[in-house]
Design a protein around this motif. Structure first.
Motif, mmCIF file in Angstrom:
data_model
loop_
_atom_site.group_PDB
_atom_site.id
_atom_site.type_symbol
_atom_site.label_atom_id
_atom_site.label_comp_id
_atom_site.label_asym_id
_atom_site.label_seq_id
_atom_site.Cartn_x
_atom_site.Cartn_y
_atom_site.Cartn_z
ATOM 1 N N LYS A 157 -9.088 5.336 12.477
ATOM 2 C CA LYS A 157 -8.056 4.474 11.906
ATOM 3 C C LYS A 157 -8.494 3.870 10.585
ATOM 4 C CE LYS A 157 -4.887 2.984 15.494
ATOM 5 N NZ LYS A 157 -4.223 1.824 16.126
ATOM 6 N N GLU A 158 -9.774 3.969 10.269
ATOM 7 C CA GLU A 158 -10.262 3.432 9.008
ATOM 8 C C GLU A 158 -9.677 4.238 7.845
ATOM 9 O OE1 GLU A 158 -14.505 2.469 6.750
ATOM 10 O OE2 GLU A 158 -14.476 3.300 8.778
ATOM 11 N N GLY A 159 -8.990 3.563 6.940
ATOM 12 C CA GLY A 159 -8.346 4.245 5.822
ATOM 13 C C GLY A 159 -6.945 4.722 6.119
ATOM 14 N N ALA A 160 -6.444 4.438 7.331
ATOM 15 C CA ALA A 160 -5.080 4.841 7.691
ATOM 16 C C ALA A 160 -4.069 4.054 6.859
ATOM 17 C CB ALA A 160 -4.840 4.601 9.168
ATOM 18 N N MET A 161 -3.013 4.716 6.419
ATOM 19 C CA MET A 161 -1.981 4.079 5.611
ATOM 20 C C MET A 161 -0.622 4.034 6.318
ATOM 21 S SD MET A 161 -3.098 3.005 2.617
ATOM 22 C CE MET A 161 -4.564 3.146 1.616
ATOM 23 N N ASP A 162 -0.163 5.205 6.782
ATOM 24 C CA ASP A 162 1.185 5.245 7.342
ATOM 25 C C ASP A 162 1.348 6.484 8.204
ATOM 26 O OD1 ASP A 162 3.746 4.360 7.808
ATOM 27 O OD2 ASP A 162 4.578 5.125 5.940
ATOM 28 N N GLN A 163 2.264 6.407 9.153
ATOM 29 C CA GLN A 163 2.623 7.554 9.984
ATOM 30 C C GLN A 163 4.095 7.466 10.339
ATOM 31 O OE1 GLN A 163 0.070 8.497 13.334
ATOM 32 N NE2 GLN A 163 1.780 9.327 14.518
ATOM 33 N N ARG A 217 0.856 -1.188 0.000
ATOM 34 C CA ARG A 217 0.000 0.000 0.000
ATOM 35 C C ARG A 217 0.887 1.231 0.000
ATOM 36 N NH1 ARG A 217 2.895 1.223 4.013
ATOM 37 N NH2 ARG A 217 2.216 1.224 6.159
ATOM 38 N N PRO A 218 0.361 2.403 -0.351
ATOM 39 C CA PRO A 218 1.177 3.614 -0.345
ATOM 40 C C PRO A 218 1.733 3.879 1.052
ATOM 41 C CG PRO A 218 -0.879 3.982 -1.525
ATOM 42 C CD PRO A 218 -1.004 2.657 -0.858
ATOM 43 N N HIS A 219 2.955 4.390 1.103
ATOM 44 C CA HIS A 219 3.549 4.700 2.390
ATOM 45 C C HIS A 219 4.536 5.853 2.249
ATOM 46 C CE1 HIS A 219 6.359 1.765 0.575
ATOM 47 N NE2 HIS A 219 7.297 2.481 1.176
ATOM 48 N N ILE A 220 4.951 6.383 3.385
ATOM 49 C CA ILE A 220 5.903 7.490 3.420
ATOM 50 C C ILE A 220 7.305 6.903 3.429
ATOM 51 C CG2 ILE A 220 6.694 9.496 4.729
ATOM 52 C CD1 ILE A 220 3.840 9.589 5.960
ATOM 53 N N ALA A 221 8.068 7.191 2.386
ATOM 54 C CA ALA A 221 9.411 6.620 2.254
ATOM 55 C C ALA A 221 10.476 7.492 2.904
ATOM 56 C CB ALA A 221 9.750 6.408 0.776
ATOM 57 N N GLU A 252 5.383 15.215 12.707
ATOM 58 C CA GLU A 252 4.772 13.956 12.301
ATOM 59 C C GLU A 252 4.144 14.114 10.926
ATOM 60 O OE1 GLU A 252 3.116 12.265 16.598
ATOM 61 O OE2 GLU A 252 1.899 13.647 15.398
ATOM 62 N N ALA A 253 4.131 13.035 10.157
ATOM 63 C CA ALA A 253 3.449 13.024 8.856
ATOM 64 C C ALA A 253 2.520 11.817 8.823
ATOM 65 C CB ALA A 253 4.459 12.955 7.715
ATOM 66 N N ARG A 254 1.270 12.048 8.429
ATOM 67 C CA ARG A 254 0.280 10.987 8.333
ATOM 68 C C ARG A 254 -0.226 10.868 6.898
ATOM 69 N NH1 ARG A 254 -0.299 13.167 13.328
ATOM 70 N NH2 ARG A 254 -0.711 11.740 15.082
ATOM 71 N N LEU A 255 -0.356 9.632 6.435
ATOM 72 C CA LEU A 255 -0.905 9.349 5.111
ATOM 73 C C LEU A 255 -2.154 8.507 5.315
ATOM 74 C CD1 LEU A 255 -0.235 9.732 2.038
ATOM 75 C CD2 LEU A 255 0.746 7.426 2.131
ATOM 76 N N TYR A 256 -3.266 8.950 4.719
ATOM 77 C CA TYR A 256 -4.535 8.267 4.976
ATOM 78 C C TYR A 256 -5.502 8.503 3.815
ATOM 79 C CZ TYR A 256 -6.162 12.953 6.242
ATOM 80 O OH TYR A 256 -6.479 14.289 6.211
#
Length: 305
Positions: free
Chosen positions: A225-231, A138-142, A214-218
Protein backbone atom coordinates in the motif's frame (compact mmCIF):
# COMPACT_ATOMS: atom_id res chain seq x y z
CA UNK A 1 24.80 55.02 -6.93
CA UNK A 2 24.81 51.78 -4.93
CA UNK A 3 21.10 52.20 -4.11
CA UNK A 4 20.27 52.61 -7.81
CA UNK A 5 22.17 49.38 -8.59
CA UNK A 6 20.20 47.47 -5.96
CA UNK A 7 16.85 48.69 -7.34
CA UNK A 8 17.93 47.87 -10.89
CA UNK A 9 18.96 44.37 -9.82
CA UNK A 10 15.54 43.78 -8.24
CA UNK A 11 13.74 44.90 -11.40
CA UNK A 12 15.85 42.70 -13.67
CA UNK A 13 15.60 39.55 -11.57
CA UNK A 14 11.80 39.76 -11.38
CA UNK A 15 10.32 36.57 -10.03
CA UNK A 16 13.60 34.63 -9.93
CA UNK A 17 14.63 34.20 -6.32
CA UNK A 18 17.55 32.25 -4.91
CA UNK A 19 16.46 29.69 -2.37
CA UNK A 20 19.93 28.99 -1.05
CA UNK A 21 21.69 31.83 0.67
CA UNK A 22 24.36 32.43 3.26
CA UNK A 23 21.71 34.36 5.20
CA UNK A 24 19.24 31.48 5.31
CA UNK A 25 18.05 30.00 8.57
CA UNK A 26 15.82 27.11 9.58
CA UNK A 27 13.20 26.46 12.22
CA UNK A 28 11.42 23.31 13.29
CA UNK A 29 7.64 23.06 13.18
CA UNK A 30 5.20 25.94 13.19
CA UNK A 31 5.77 29.41 14.60
CA UNK A 32 6.78 32.98 13.78
CA UNK A 33 9.89 34.23 12.01
CA UNK A 34 11.17 37.51 10.63
CA UNK A 35 13.06 37.72 7.34
CA UNK A 36 14.70 40.93 6.13
CA UNK A 37 15.00 41.81 2.47
CA UNK A 38 18.32 43.70 2.04
CA UNK A 39 16.38 46.34 0.07
CA UNK A 40 14.57 47.35 3.27
CA UNK A 41 11.36 45.30 3.31
CA UNK A 42 10.71 43.32 6.51
CA UNK A 43 8.74 40.06 6.26
CA UNK A 44 6.95 38.53 9.25
CA UNK A 45 5.95 34.89 8.82
CA UNK A 46 3.38 32.88 10.77
CA UNK A 47 3.33 29.19 9.84
CA UNK A 48 0.62 26.85 11.13
CA UNK A 49 0.65 23.10 10.50
CA UNK A 50 -2.87 22.72 11.90
CA UNK A 51 -4.41 24.34 8.81
CA UNK A 52 -1.46 24.15 6.39
CA UNK A 53 -1.11 27.93 6.03
CA UNK A 54 1.71 30.42 5.91
CA UNK A 55 0.72 34.02 6.70
CA UNK A 56 3.09 36.53 5.10
CA UNK A 57 3.21 40.18 6.20
CA UNK A 58 5.60 42.58 4.47
CA UNK A 59 6.27 46.15 5.64
CA UNK A 60 8.37 48.92 4.09
CA UNK A 61 9.83 50.92 6.95
CA UNK A 62 12.16 52.89 4.71
CA UNK A 63 11.63 56.43 3.42
CA UNK A 64 11.26 55.55 -0.26
CA UNK A 65 9.21 53.06 -2.22
CA UNK A 66 10.66 49.57 -2.47
CA UNK A 67 10.32 46.66 -4.86
CA UNK A 68 10.59 43.19 -3.44
CA UNK A 69 9.42 39.67 -4.09
CA UNK A 70 9.22 36.23 -2.55
CA UNK A 71 8.25 32.66 -3.25
CA UNK A 72 7.13 29.70 -1.18
CA UNK A 73 8.40 26.19 -1.90
CA UNK A 74 6.85 23.08 -0.35
CA UNK A 75 8.67 19.75 -0.58
CA UNK A 76 10.79 21.15 -3.43
CA UNK A 77 7.81 22.39 -5.47
CA UNK A 78 6.93 26.08 -5.74
CA UNK A 79 3.36 26.82 -4.67
CA UNK A 80 3.37 30.62 -4.59
CA UNK A 81 5.30 33.54 -6.10
CA UNK A 82 4.77 37.28 -5.73
CA UNK A 83 6.40 40.58 -6.70
CA UNK A 84 5.39 43.60 -4.64
CA UNK A 85 5.97 47.37 -4.59
CA UNK A 86 5.56 49.15 -1.26
CA UNK A 87 5.59 52.86 -0.48
CA UNK A 88 6.86 54.15 2.86
CA UNK A 89 5.10 52.39 5.78
CA UNK A 90 2.92 50.47 3.33
CA UNK A 91 2.26 46.81 4.10
CA UNK A 92 1.34 43.63 2.20
CA UNK A 93 -0.46 40.60 3.68
CA UNK A 94 -1.03 37.21 2.06
CA UNK A 95 -2.28 33.91 3.48
CA UNK A 96 -0.87 30.98 1.51
CA UNK A 97 -2.09 27.38 1.62
CA UNK A 98 0.73 24.84 1.36
CA UNK A 99 -1.56 21.82 0.98
CA UNK A 100 -1.22 21.44 -2.81
CA UNK A 101 2.57 21.21 -2.51
CA UNK A 102 2.76 18.49 0.14
CA UNK A 103 4.26 15.25 -1.16
CA UNK A 104 1.96 12.44 -0.01
CA UNK A 105 4.83 9.93 -0.21
CA UNK A 106 6.99 11.81 2.30
CA UNK A 107 6.87 11.88 6.08
CA UNK A 108 9.35 14.74 6.57
CA UNK A 109 8.17 17.99 4.97
CA UNK A 110 9.85 21.34 4.36
CA UNK A 111 8.32 24.76 3.69
CA UNK A 112 10.83 27.32 2.38
CA UNK A 113 10.20 31.06 2.22
CA UNK A 114 12.70 32.95 0.08
CA UNK A 115 13.16 36.62 -0.73
CA UNK A 116 16.09 38.45 -2.32
CA UNK A 117 19.26 37.40 -0.49
CA UNK A 118 17.50 35.75 2.43
CA UNK A 119 15.37 32.68 3.22
CA UNK A 120 14.06 30.53 6.03
CA UNK A 121 12.64 27.03 6.39
CA UNK A 122 9.96 25.34 8.48
CA UNK A 123 10.36 21.59 8.92
CA UNK A 124 7.68 19.25 10.23
CA UNK A 125 6.73 15.57 10.23
CA UNK A 126 3.41 14.19 9.00
CA UNK A 127 2.27 10.87 7.60
CA UNK A 128 -0.29 11.40 4.82
CA UNK A 129 -2.82 8.85 3.62
CA UNK A 130 -2.02 8.89 -0.10
CA UNK A 131 -5.31 7.23 -1.07
CA UNK A 132 -7.51 9.86 0.61
CA UNK A 133 -8.15 12.80 -1.77
CA UNK A 134 -9.79 14.85 0.99
CA UNK A 135 -6.51 15.22 2.92
CA UNK A 136 -3.98 16.34 0.29
CA UNK A 137 -4.48 16.62 -3.50
CA UNK A 138 -2.82 13.77 -5.39
CA UNK A 139 -3.10 12.17 -8.85
CA UNK A 140 -6.19 10.04 -9.28
CA UNK A 141 -8.24 8.18 -11.88
CA UNK A 142 -11.01 10.48 -13.11
CA UNK A 143 -12.68 8.20 -15.68
CA UNK A 144 -12.49 4.92 -17.60
CA UNK A 145 -14.11 4.33 -20.99
CA UNK A 146 -14.34 0.85 -22.53
CA UNK A 147 -14.24 1.11 -26.31
CA UNK A 148 -12.73 -0.31 -29.48
CA UNK A 149 -9.41 0.97 -30.76
CA UNK A 150 -6.12 0.02 -32.36
CA UNK A 151 -2.90 -1.03 -30.64
CA UNK A 152 0.26 -1.10 -32.75
CA UNK A 153 -1.94 -0.90 -35.82
CA UNK A 154 -4.07 -3.90 -34.88
CA UNK A 155 -7.75 -3.71 -33.81
CA UNK A 156 -8.21 -4.28 -30.11
CA UNK A 157 -10.53 -3.73 -27.19
CA UNK A 158 -9.15 -0.84 -25.14
CA UNK A 159 -9.83 1.14 -22.00
CA UNK A 160 -9.23 4.88 -22.14
CA UNK A 161 -8.15 5.82 -18.61
CA UNK A 162 -8.19 9.53 -17.75
CA UNK A 163 -5.84 10.70 -14.99
CA UNK A 164 -5.87 14.06 -13.19
CA UNK A 165 -3.18 15.69 -11.03
CA UNK A 166 -4.67 18.61 -9.05
CA UNK A 167 -1.55 19.03 -6.90
CA UNK A 168 1.65 21.08 -7.36
CA UNK A 169 3.73 17.92 -7.07
CA UNK A 170 4.81 15.58 -9.85
CA UNK A 171 4.83 11.87 -9.13
CA UNK A 172 6.33 8.92 -11.04
CA UNK A 173 2.98 7.16 -11.17
CA UNK A 174 2.23 3.86 -12.88
CA UNK A 175 -1.09 2.50 -14.13
CA UNK A 176 -1.98 -1.19 -13.88
CA UNK A 177 -5.23 -2.50 -15.38
CA UNK A 178 -6.81 -5.93 -14.93
CA UNK A 179 -9.93 -7.29 -16.60
CA UNK A 180 -11.61 -10.68 -16.75
CA UNK A 181 -9.47 -11.67 -19.76
CA UNK A 182 -6.47 -9.37 -19.17
CA UNK A 183 -4.05 -10.49 -16.47
CA UNK A 184 -2.47 -7.05 -16.34
CA UNK A 185 -1.48 -4.10 -18.55
CA UNK A 186 1.20 -1.80 -17.12
CA UNK A 187 1.83 1.79 -18.31
CA UNK A 188 3.96 4.73 -17.08
CA UNK A 189 1.42 7.34 -16.01
CA UNK A 190 3.03 10.54 -14.72
CA UNK A 191 0.82 13.63 -14.98
CA UNK A 192 2.12 17.19 -14.81
CA UNK A 193 0.88 19.36 -11.93
CA UNK A 194 -2.56 20.78 -12.66
CA UNK A 195 -2.90 18.71 -15.82
CA UNK A 196 -4.98 15.84 -17.24
CA UNK A 197 -3.85 12.83 -19.26
CA UNK A 198 -5.66 9.97 -21.00
CA UNK A 199 -3.90 6.63 -21.52
CA UNK A 200 -5.16 4.03 -24.00
CA UNK A 201 -4.79 0.60 -22.37
CA UNK A 202 -4.74 -2.57 -24.47
CA UNK A 203 -7.22 -5.22 -23.33
CA UNK A 204 -7.21 -8.89 -24.32
CA UNK A 205 -10.99 -9.14 -24.03
CA UNK A 206 -13.06 -9.60 -27.19
CA UNK A 207 -13.80 -6.39 -29.10
CA UNK A 208 -17.38 -5.29 -28.59
CA UNK A 209 -17.95 -7.59 -25.61
CA UNK A 210 -19.03 -6.54 -22.14
CA UNK A 211 -15.83 -5.89 -20.17
CA UNK A 212 -15.26 -5.44 -16.45
CA UNK A 213 -12.03 -4.74 -14.62
CA UNK A 214 -9.93 -2.73 -12.19
CA UNK A 215 -7.44 0.12 -12.62
CA UNK A 216 -4.76 0.94 -10.06
CA UNK A 217 -2.61 4.07 -9.88
CA UNK A 218 0.49 3.90 -7.70
CA UNK A 219 4.10 5.07 -7.31
CA UNK A 220 5.80 2.31 -5.36
CA UNK A 221 5.39 -1.44 -5.51
CA UNK A 222 2.11 -2.98 -6.66
CA UNK A 223 2.33 -5.52 -3.84
CA UNK A 224 2.19 -2.94 -1.00
CA UNK A 225 0.00 0.00 0.00
CA UNK A 226 3.02 2.27 0.26
CA UNK A 227 2.82 4.70 -2.67
CA UNK A 228 -0.78 3.74 -3.49
CA UNK A 229 -2.77 6.56 -5.10
CA UNK A 230 -6.12 5.35 -6.39
CA UNK A 231 -8.13 2.32 -7.47
CA UNK A 232 -11.40 2.09 -9.40
CA UNK A 233 -13.52 -0.69 -10.78
CA UNK A 234 -15.29 -0.38 -14.12
CA UNK A 235 -17.72 -2.21 -16.39
CA UNK A 236 -18.87 -1.35 -19.88
CA UNK A 237 -19.07 -2.08 -23.58
CA UNK A 238 -17.95 -0.22 -26.68
CA UNK A 239 -20.61 2.22 -27.81
CA UNK A 240 -22.24 2.37 -24.39
CA UNK A 241 -21.57 4.25 -21.16
CA UNK A 242 -18.95 2.72 -18.88
CA UNK A 243 -19.78 2.52 -15.20
CA UNK A 244 -16.89 3.53 -12.91
CA UNK A 245 -16.82 3.40 -9.12
CA UNK A 246 -14.15 3.90 -6.44
CA UNK A 247 -12.89 0.96 -4.41
CA UNK A 248 -10.44 0.64 -1.53
CA UNK A 249 -6.87 0.16 -2.71
CA UNK A 250 -5.86 -3.50 -2.63
CA UNK A 251 -2.20 -4.50 -3.18
CA UNK A 252 -1.82 -7.41 -5.63
CA UNK A 253 0.90 -9.54 -7.19
CA UNK A 254 1.70 -8.45 -10.79
CA UNK A 255 1.71 -10.66 -13.87
CA UNK A 256 5.44 -11.41 -13.75
CA UNK A 257 5.27 -12.93 -10.25
CA UNK A 258 4.19 -16.45 -9.33
CA UNK A 259 0.62 -16.77 -8.04
CA UNK A 260 -0.17 -13.46 -9.72
CA UNK A 261 -3.46 -11.72 -9.17
CA UNK A 262 -6.37 -12.40 -11.52
CA UNK A 263 -9.50 -10.27 -11.63
CA UNK A 264 -12.84 -12.06 -11.34
CA UNK A 265 -16.34 -10.76 -11.90
CA UNK A 266 -19.05 -13.39 -12.10
CA UNK A 267 -21.45 -10.98 -13.79
CA UNK A 268 -19.04 -10.43 -16.68
CA UNK A 269 -17.18 -13.74 -16.85
CA UNK A 270 -17.56 -15.37 -20.25
CA UNK A 271 -19.05 -18.85 -20.42
CA UNK A 272 -17.25 -21.70 -22.14
CA UNK A 273 -19.50 -21.29 -25.15
CA UNK A 274 -18.76 -17.58 -25.41
CA UNK A 275 -15.01 -18.24 -25.25
CA UNK A 276 -14.97 -20.84 -28.05
CA UNK A 277 -17.37 -18.72 -30.12
CA UNK A 278 -14.77 -15.97 -30.30
CA UNK A 279 -17.39 -13.29 -29.70
CA UNK A 280 -19.60 -14.39 -32.62
CA UNK A 281 -23.32 -14.57 -31.90
CA UNK A 282 -26.58 -15.38 -33.64
CA UNK A 283 -29.50 -13.46 -32.18
CA UNK A 284 -27.49 -12.65 -29.02
CA UNK A 285 -26.71 -16.37 -28.57
CA UNK A 286 -23.07 -17.51 -28.74
CA UNK A 287 -22.36 -19.28 -32.04
CA UNK A 288 -21.11 -22.39 -30.24
CA UNK A 289 -24.48 -22.84 -28.55
CA UNK A 290 -26.27 -22.42 -31.88
CA UNK A 291 -24.07 -25.08 -33.43
CA UNK A 292 -24.56 -27.41 -30.48
CA UNK A 293 -28.33 -26.96 -30.62
CA UNK A 294 -28.26 -27.77 -34.32
CA UNK A 295 -26.28 -30.98 -33.73
CA UNK A 296 -28.54 -32.08 -30.88
CA UNK A 297 -31.67 -31.30 -32.90
CA UNK A 298 -30.36 -33.10 -35.98
CA UNK A 299 -29.46 -36.18 -33.91
CA UNK A 300 -32.89 -36.26 -32.28
CA UNK A 301 -34.56 -35.88 -35.67
CA UNK A 302 -32.65 -38.88 -37.05
CA UNK A 303 -33.61 -41.02 -34.05
CA UNK A 304 -37.27 -40.14 -34.53
CA UNK A 305 -37.07 -41.27 -38.09
Amino acid sequence: MIGRKVVLLLIVTGAVLAITSTNSCASTGEGNRTVNDPAGVVYTLDFRTTNNTLLVKAVNKDQSHKRSGYNVVVDNRRVYNSNIRLDQNESHTQKISITSGLNVNQVNHTVTFATYGNSTQFNFTRHINSTNPDVVPRPHIANVEVTNGRVKGEPSAVAKVTLVNPSDQIYSTKLFVHTVDTDGSLYPASVRPGDTRTITVELLDERGSKIAGEARLYTGNLTTKEGAMDQVEFAGQAGEDTQVWNTSYEPVRPTWMSNNYQYHNDSYARSFGEKISGGHEVGDVPLAYVGLAFVVGFTAFRKLR
